[in-house]
Design a protein around this motif. Structure first.
Motif, PDB file in Angstrom:
ATOM      1  N   ILE A  54      -1.733  -8.358  -3.209  1.00  0.00           N
ATOM      2  CA  ILE A  54      -2.721  -8.782  -2.209  1.00  0.00           C
ATOM      3  C   ILE A  54      -2.285 -10.128  -1.648  1.00  0.00           C
ATOM      4  CG2 ILE A  54      -5.093  -9.593  -1.864  1.00  0.00           C
ATOM      5  CD1 ILE A  54      -5.977  -7.650  -4.065  1.00  0.00           C
ATOM      6  N   GLU A  55      -2.344 -10.254  -0.326  1.00  0.00           N
ATOM      7  CA  GLU A  55      -2.047 -11.523   0.335  1.00  0.00           C
ATOM      8  C   GLU A  55      -3.185 -11.838   1.306  1.00  0.00           C
ATOM      9  OE1 GLU A  55       2.442 -12.287   0.984  1.00  0.00           O
ATOM     10  OE2 GLU A  55       2.158 -10.173   1.433  1.00  0.00           O
ATOM     11  N   VAL A  56      -3.795 -13.000   1.132  1.00  0.00           N
ATOM     12  CA  VAL A  56      -4.889 -13.432   2.001  1.00  0.00           C
ATOM     13  C   VAL A  56      -4.519 -14.793   2.594  1.00  0.00           C
ATOM     14  CG1 VAL A  56      -7.351 -13.917   2.197  1.00  0.00           C
ATOM     15  CG2 VAL A  56      -6.550 -12.218   0.544  1.00  0.00           C
ATOM     16  N   PRO A  57      -4.321 -14.872   3.900  1.00  0.00           N
ATOM     17  CA  PRO A  57      -3.936 -16.162   4.488  1.00  0.00           C
ATOM     18  C   PRO A  57      -5.109 -17.138   4.494  1.00  0.00           C
ATOM     19  CG  PRO A  57      -4.346 -14.572   6.223  1.00  0.00           C
ATOM     20  CD  PRO A  57      -4.463 -13.819   4.919  1.00  0.00           C
ATOM     21  N   ALA A  58      -4.795 -18.433   4.600  1.00  0.00           N
ATOM     22  CA  ALA A  58      -5.841 -19.452   4.623  1.00  0.00           C
ATOM     23  C   ALA A  58      -6.757 -19.281   5.833  1.00  0.00           C
ATOM     24  CB  ALA A  58      -5.201 -20.838   4.635  1.00  0.00           C
ATOM     25  N   ASN A  59      -6.211 -18.701   6.903  1.00  0.00           N
ATOM     26  CA  ASN A  59      -7.006 -18.499   8.129  1.00  0.00           C
ATOM     27  C   ASN A  59      -7.490 -17.051   8.245  1.00  0.00           C
ATOM     28  OD1 ASN A  59      -4.373 -17.536   8.503  1.00  0.00           O
ATOM     29  ND2 ASN A  59      -4.436 -17.815  10.718  1.00  0.00           N
ATOM     30  N   TRP A  60      -7.882 -16.479   7.109  1.00  0.00           N
ATOM     31  CA  TRP A  60      -8.274 -15.068   7.108  1.00  0.00           C
ATOM     32  C   TRP A  60      -9.332 -14.793   8.172  1.00  0.00           C
ATOM     33  CZ3 TRP A  60     -11.967 -12.250   3.308  1.00  0.00           C
ATOM     34  CH2 TRP A  60     -11.869 -10.854   3.487  1.00  0.00           C
ATOM     35  N   ASN A  61      -9.083 -13.744   8.966  1.00  0.00           N
ATOM     36  CA  ASN A  61     -10.005 -13.389  10.052  1.00  0.00           C
ATOM     37  C   ASN A  61     -11.040 -12.342   9.642  1.00  0.00           C
ATOM     38  OD1 ASN A  61      -8.607 -10.950  10.026  1.00  0.00           O
ATOM     39  ND2 ASN A  61      -7.353 -11.447  11.819  1.00  0.00           N
ATOM     40  N   GLY A  62     -11.054 -11.979   8.360  1.00  0.00           N
ATOM     41  CA  GLY A  62     -12.030 -11.011   7.876  1.00  0.00           C
ATOM     42  C   GLY A  62     -11.542  -9.579   7.859  1.00  0.00           C
ATOM     43  N   THR A  63     -10.342  -9.311   8.402  1.00  0.00           N
ATOM     44  CA  THR A  63      -9.789  -7.954   8.434  1.00  0.00           C
ATOM     45  C   THR A  63      -8.781  -7.772   7.312  1.00  0.00           C
ATOM     46  OG1 THR A  63     -10.086  -7.721  10.819  1.00  0.00           O
ATOM     47  CG2 THR A  63      -8.467  -6.280   9.785  1.00  0.00           C
ATOM     48  N   LEU A  64      -8.924  -6.675   6.583  1.00  0.00           N
ATOM     49  CA  LEU A  64      -7.979  -6.294   5.528  1.00  0.00           C
ATOM     50  C   LEU A  64      -7.160  -5.101   6.006  1.00  0.00           C
ATOM     51  CD1 LEU A  64      -6.834  -6.295   2.616  1.00  0.00           C
ATOM     52  CD2 LEU A  64      -8.779  -4.842   1.980  1.00  0.00           C
ATOM     53  N   VAL A  65      -5.849  -5.164   5.830  1.00  0.00           N
ATOM     54  CA  VAL A  65      -4.947  -4.088   6.221  1.00  0.00           C
ATOM     55  C   VAL A  65      -4.360  -3.494   4.944  1.00  0.00           C
ATOM     56  CG1 VAL A  65      -3.007  -3.421   7.668  1.00  0.00           C
ATOM     57  CG2 VAL A  65      -4.447  -5.360   8.331  1.00  0.00           C
ATOM     58  N   LEU A  66      -4.718  -2.251   4.645  1.00  0.00           N
ATOM     59  CA  LEU A  66      -4.308  -1.589   3.397  1.00  0.00           C
ATOM     60  C   LEU A  66      -3.087  -0.721   3.663  1.00  0.00           C
ATOM     61  CD1 LEU A  66      -5.068  -0.960   0.368  1.00  0.00           C
ATOM     62  CD2 LEU A  66      -6.188   1.097   1.273  1.00  0.00           C
ATOM     63  N   TYR A  67      -1.985  -1.050   3.026  1.00  0.00           N
ATOM     64  CA  TYR A  67      -0.722  -0.331   3.247  1.00  0.00           C
ATOM     65  C   TYR A  67      -0.484   0.723   2.172  1.00  0.00           C
ATOM     66  CZ  TYR A  67       4.222   0.627   3.976  1.00  0.00           C
ATOM     67  OH  TYR A  67       5.416   1.258   4.206  1.00  0.00           O
ATOM     68  N   SER A  68      -0.098   1.926   2.616  1.00  0.00           N
ATOM     69  CA  SER A  68       0.302   3.002   1.709  1.00  0.00           C
ATOM     70  C   SER A  68       1.797   3.264   1.900  1.00  0.00           C
ATOM     71  CB  SER A  68      -0.500   4.274   1.997  1.00  0.00           C
ATOM     72  OG  SER A  68      -1.873   4.098   1.724  1.00  0.00           O
ATOM     73  N   HIS A  69       2.548   3.098   0.832  1.00  0.00           N
ATOM     74  CA  HIS A  69       4.000   3.246   0.931  1.00  0.00           C
ATOM     75  C   HIS A  69       4.411   4.719   0.877  1.00  0.00           C
ATOM     76  CE1 HIS A  69       4.810   4.390  -3.244  1.00  0.00           C
ATOM     77  NE2 HIS A  69       3.977   3.436  -3.646  1.00  0.00           N
ATOM     78  N   GLY A  70       5.682   4.955   1.147  1.00  0.00           N
ATOM     79  CA  GLY A  70       6.193   6.315   1.210  1.00  0.00           C
ATOM     80  C   GLY A  70       6.639   6.866  -0.133  1.00  0.00           C
ATOM     81  N   ALA A 138      -6.408   1.148   7.555  1.00  0.00           N
ATOM     82  CA  ALA A 138      -5.417   1.838   6.733  1.00  0.00           C
ATOM     83  C   ALA A 138      -4.166   2.066   7.554  1.00  0.00           C
ATOM     84  CB  ALA A 138      -5.982   3.176   6.248  1.00  0.00           C
ATOM     85  N   TRP A 139      -3.011   1.824   6.942  1.00  0.00           N
ATOM     86  CA  TRP A 139      -1.755   2.198   7.593  1.00  0.00           C
ATOM     87  C   TRP A 139      -0.725   2.517   6.530  1.00  0.00           C
ATOM     88  CZ3 TRP A 139       1.320  -2.278  10.402  1.00  0.00           C
ATOM     89  CH2 TRP A 139       1.519  -3.343   9.541  1.00  0.00           C
ATOM     90  N   GLY A 140       0.335   3.231   6.917  1.00  0.00           N
ATOM     91  CA  GLY A 140       1.352   3.599   5.946  1.00  0.00           C
ATOM     92  C   GLY A 140       2.455   4.401   6.594  1.00  0.00           C
ATOM     93  N   HIS A 141       3.595   4.442   5.910  1.00  0.00           N
ATOM     94  CA  HIS A 141       4.777   5.158   6.375  1.00  0.00           C
ATOM     95  C   HIS A 141       4.966   6.468   5.615  1.00  0.00           C
ATOM     96  CE1 HIS A 141       6.541   1.134   7.778  1.00  0.00           C
ATOM     97  NE2 HIS A 141       6.629   1.914   8.832  1.00  0.00           N
ATOM     98  N   SER A 142       5.348   7.536   6.318  1.00  0.00           N
ATOM     99  CA  SER A 142       5.874   8.758   5.741  1.00  0.00           C
ATOM    100  C   SER A 142       4.866   9.402   4.791  1.00  0.00           C
ATOM    101  CB  SER A 142       7.201   8.448   5.042  1.00  0.00           C
ATOM    102  OG  SER A 142       7.876   9.627   4.718  1.00  0.00           O
ATOM    103  N   LEU A 143       5.180   9.466   3.498  1.00  0.00           N
ATOM    104  CA  LEU A 143       4.162   9.943   2.555  1.00  0.00           C
ATOM    105  C   LEU A 143       2.935   9.048   2.653  1.00  0.00           C
ATOM    106  CD1 LEU A 143       3.730  12.083   0.226  1.00  0.00           C
ATOM    107  CD2 LEU A 143       4.152  10.202  -1.320  1.00  0.00           C
ATOM    108  N   GLY A 144       3.191   7.772   2.913  1.00  0.00           N
ATOM    109  CA  GLY A 144       2.084   6.858   3.139  1.00  0.00           C
ATOM    110  C   GLY A 144       1.308   7.158   4.398  1.00  0.00           C
ATOM    111  N   GLY A 145       1.938   7.863   5.343  1.00  0.00           N
ATOM    112  CA  GLY A 145       1.228   8.292   6.539  1.00  0.00           C
ATOM    113  C   GLY A 145       0.234   9.393   6.250  1.00  0.00           C
ATOM    114  N   ILE A 146       0.620  10.348   5.418  1.00  0.00           N
ATOM    115  CA  ILE A 146      -0.324  11.411   5.042  1.00  0.00           C
ATOM    116  C   ILE A 146      -1.405  10.831   4.140  1.00  0.00           C
ATOM    117  CG2 ILE A 146       1.046  12.251   3.085  1.00  0.00           C
ATOM    118  CD1 ILE A 146       0.104  15.028   3.591  1.00  0.00           C
ATOM    119  N   ILE A 147      -1.036   9.857   3.304  1.00  0.00           N
ATOM    120  CA  ILE A 147      -2.041   9.199   2.462  1.00  0.00           C
ATOM    121  C   ILE A 147      -3.040   8.447   3.334  1.00  0.00           C
ATOM    122  CG2 ILE A 147      -2.385   7.353   0.770  1.00  0.00           C
ATOM    123  CD1 ILE A 147       0.376   8.269  -0.421  1.00  0.00           C
ATOM    124  N   THR A 148      -2.541   7.750   4.349  1.00  0.00           N
ATOM    125  CA  THR A 148      -3.419   7.018   5.258  1.00  0.00           C
ATOM    126  C   THR A 148      -4.410   7.951   5.932  1.00  0.00           C
ATOM    127  OG1 THR A 148      -1.779   5.282   5.650  1.00  0.00           O
ATOM    128  CG2 THR A 148      -3.447   5.626   7.371  1.00  0.00           C
TER     129      THR A 148
END
Length: 472
Positions: A54-70, A138-148
Motif C-alpha cells: 500500500i502506498e498513500v501519498p502525503a497529498n492523498w486526494n481520497g481515491t484508492l487505485v487497486l491493482y490486480s497483477h497478471g 480497480a485496474w489490472g493487466h491480463s489475468l489482472g484484467g479479468i480479475i478487475t
C-alpha cells in the motif's frame, strides 16, 4: 527503452461462497494515518497468506487505485505490486495524490478464486488502517484484467470505476475453449494425436511440452507445416504481428504473418497450453474445456486469419478441405462438469455494469487476443449497459505493451468520466494520442499509438452461466 511483454492472464475464484461487504459513502479524509508511506516506506505485509503493498501519498486526494497483477507461474517468489509494475506510472499517480494498493494473491497460477478474496480483504484492511476512500478504482493487466472485471461484477458496492487492461474478458470458459481448439488442431494435424492436451499427468508435463515444441519447430521448416501452423493459429485468431519494434506486416504478407504466429506459439502460448492448463485442471478438479459439437469448418469461416490460411495451403499444395474434415471427424474432448462449474463461477461475465468501465488493449496481442474485447462488449450490450463501457485500442504488437503515457492517458479518461458523468469524445484516439504525447519524456517510450479499431468476433464465446450442454 524496450517495451516489456507482461505475460499475464487473469483468473477468478471465490473461496467459501459469496463474500458480502457493504460500502458506505464516506467524506474525503483530510489526512490518512498512512500518508507519506510511499516508495521504500510503503506499507507491506501479509493478509491470509497474500502479500500486500500500500502506498498513500502525503497529498492523498481520497481515491484508492487497486491493482490486480497478471498470471504468475507457480514458483518460489510471489511479490505484491501496488502499481502497474512500472515505477513511472505509479510515481505519476502518487504525485497526483492517488493511493495505490495491490495483493500478490495467496496462490499463483489461474488464481481468480484467491484474487477475489485477497483483493477484497486488502480493501477492508485499507479502510481500517489508512482511512475510507471516497473513490475506489480497480485496474489490472491480463489475468489482472479479468480479475478487475470480475471484482466489479461481484462486488459493485466496493468500486466506482474499472480499467481492465489487456484483460481476459471473454471469461475463463470461452478463453480456455478457444485455446483448446488450437491445441486440438495441433495435435490432430501435426502431432499425430500423440500428445495429451487435457487431463495432464503432472509427471509428464515437462516432457510433453518439450515434445510439442519440437514438433512445432519441425513443422515450421516446411511449407506444409507452416500452413498447418497458420490453421491452428486461426482457431484462436492469433495475430500475425509479434515484435512491437517492427511494423505490422502488410495484409497480404502471409509468410511474415505465419512466422510471427509461430513465434507466439513457441515463445508464449504453448507455455499456457501445456503448463498453465495443467495448473488450471488441478485447481478446477478436472478438465473445464470441450469441443463436442464444434464444427471446425464453421469456426474457420469466422476467423480473421481465413485468407492467410487459404493462401498458405494453396502454396503448400495441401487440401484445406481435407484437413478441416480430419478435424471434424477426429474424436472429441468432453469437459468434466465439476471443472466447468468451477471455471464458470470464476468467472463468466454477465455484462451487468454498475459503474464506468474503460478497457485498454493492443491490436497485436497473441496471448490475450483483441477479440476478447468483442466478447465483453457483446454481453454488456445484451445487458443494456453499453453507455457505461468504452473500449480503446493501441496499435502495437505484444501483450500489455502499453507505454506509461498511454496508460496514464487512459486512466485520466476514466477519471474525467467519473468527474463529469459523461464520456463525450474522451475516447477518441486522436485526443488520447494528444494527451499521451503531452506527457513528454520519459513517459513516451514509444510514440502514442491509440487507433480507431473494431475487433472481429471472438470465436468461442460463452456467456450463459446456466448452460449445461458441455458434457454431452
Amino acid at each position: 527503452m524496450k517495451l516489456r511483454y507482461l505475460l499475464v492472464l487473469a483468473l477468478l475464484v471465490l473461496v467459501g461462497g459469496v463474500m458480502t461487504t457493504s460500502r458506505v459513502a464516506y467524506a474525503a479524509p483530510a489526512t490518512s494515518s498512512c500518508a507519506g508511506d510511499v516508495g521504500p516506506a510503503a506499507l507491506i505485509g501479509t493478509i491470509g497468506g497474500a502479500n500486500y503493498k500500500i502506498e498513500v501519498p502525503a497529498n492523498w486526494n481520497g481515491t484508492l487505485v487497486l491493482y490486480s497483477h497478471g498470471y504468475v507461474f507457480p514458483g518460489p517468489t510471489n511479490p505484491a505490486a501496488s502499481d502497474v509494475g512500472d515505477a513511472l506510472t505509479g510515481g505519476a499517480l502518487l504525485s497526483q495524490g492517488y493511493a495505490l494498493a495491490g495483493s500478490s494473491y495467496s496462490k499463483q497460477g489461474w488464481a481468480l478464486e484467491q484474487a477475489f478474496t485477497d483483493q477484497i480483504a486488502l480493501l477492508d484492511f485499507f479502510d481500517q488502517t489508512c482511512g475510507h476512500p471516497t473513490r475506489t478504482i480497480a485496474w489490472g493487466h491480463s489475468l489482472g484484467g479479468i480479475i478487475t472485471a470480475g471484482l466489479v461484477q461481484l462486488f459493485p458496492d466496493r468500486f466506482d470505476a474499472a480499467l481492465p487492461m489487456c484483460g481476459v474478458l471473454a471469461g475463463g470458459i470461452g478463453t480456455w475453449n478457444q485455446a483448446l481448439d488450437g491445441a486440438f488442431a495441433f495435435n490432430v494435424l501435426l502431432a499425430g494425436n500423440a500428445l495429451p492436451i487435457v487431463h495432464f499427468n503432472p509427471a509428464q508435463i515437462s516432457a510433453n511440452f518439450s515434445q510439442a515444441e519440437g514438433i512445432l519447430a519441425t513443422a515450421q521448416q516446411t511449407p506444409q507445416g507452416r500452413a498447418r501452423i497458420a490453421l491452428l493459429s486461426a482457431f484462436g485468431d492469433t495475430p500475425g504481428w509479434f515484435n512491437s519494434a517492427s511494423p505490422e506486416p502488410a495484409a497480404n504478407d502471409f509468410a511474415t504473418q505465419e512466422a510471427n504466429q509461430f513465434l507466439w506459439a513457441s515463445q508464449v502460448d504453448f507455455a499456457f497450453v501445456f503448463f498453465a492448463r495443467a495448473e488450471l485442471e488441478a485447481r478446477a478438479g478436472g478438465n473445464p474445456s470441450w469441443n463436442t459439437g464444434v464444427n471446425y469448418r464453421v469456426q474457420f469461416a469466422k476467423s480473421a486469419n481465413k485468407h492467410e490460411v487459404e493462401a498458405l495451403y494453396n502454396q503448400a499444395g495441401l487440401s484445406l478441405n481435407h484437413d478441416l474434415d480430419a478435424l471434424n471427424h477426429a474424436p472429441r474432448i468432453a469437459a468434466d462438469p465439476q471443472a466447468v462449474n468451477y471455471l464458470n463461477h470464476f468467472i463468466t461475465f454477465n455484462g451487468d455494469l454498475d459503474m464506468p468501465v474503460l478497457t485498454l488493449h493492443t491490436t497485436g496481442d497473441g496471448l490475450v487476443v483483441n477479440q476478447d474485447e468483442q466478447a465483453y462488449k457483446r454481453v454488456v450490450d445484451k445487458a443494456g449497459d453499453a453507455n457505461l463501457l468504452r473500449q480503446v485500442f493501441v496499435h502495437r504488437a505484444g501483450h500489455c505493451t502499453f507505454t506509461p503515457a498511454e496508460t496514464l492517458a487512459a486512466f485520466q479518461t476514466l477519471i474525467n468520466r467519473l468527474n463529469t458523468g459523461r464520456w463525450d469524445d474522451s475516447t477518441d484516439p486522436n485526443l488520447l494520442n494528444q494527451e499521451a504525447a503531452a506527457l513528454g519524456q520519459p513517459f513516451n517510450i514509444a510514440p502514442p499509438a491509440f487507433i480507431r479499431f473494431h475487433p472481429t468476433l471472438f470465436l468461442r464465446p460463452f456467456d450463459n452461466p446456466h448452460h449445461h450442454g458441455f458434457h454431452h
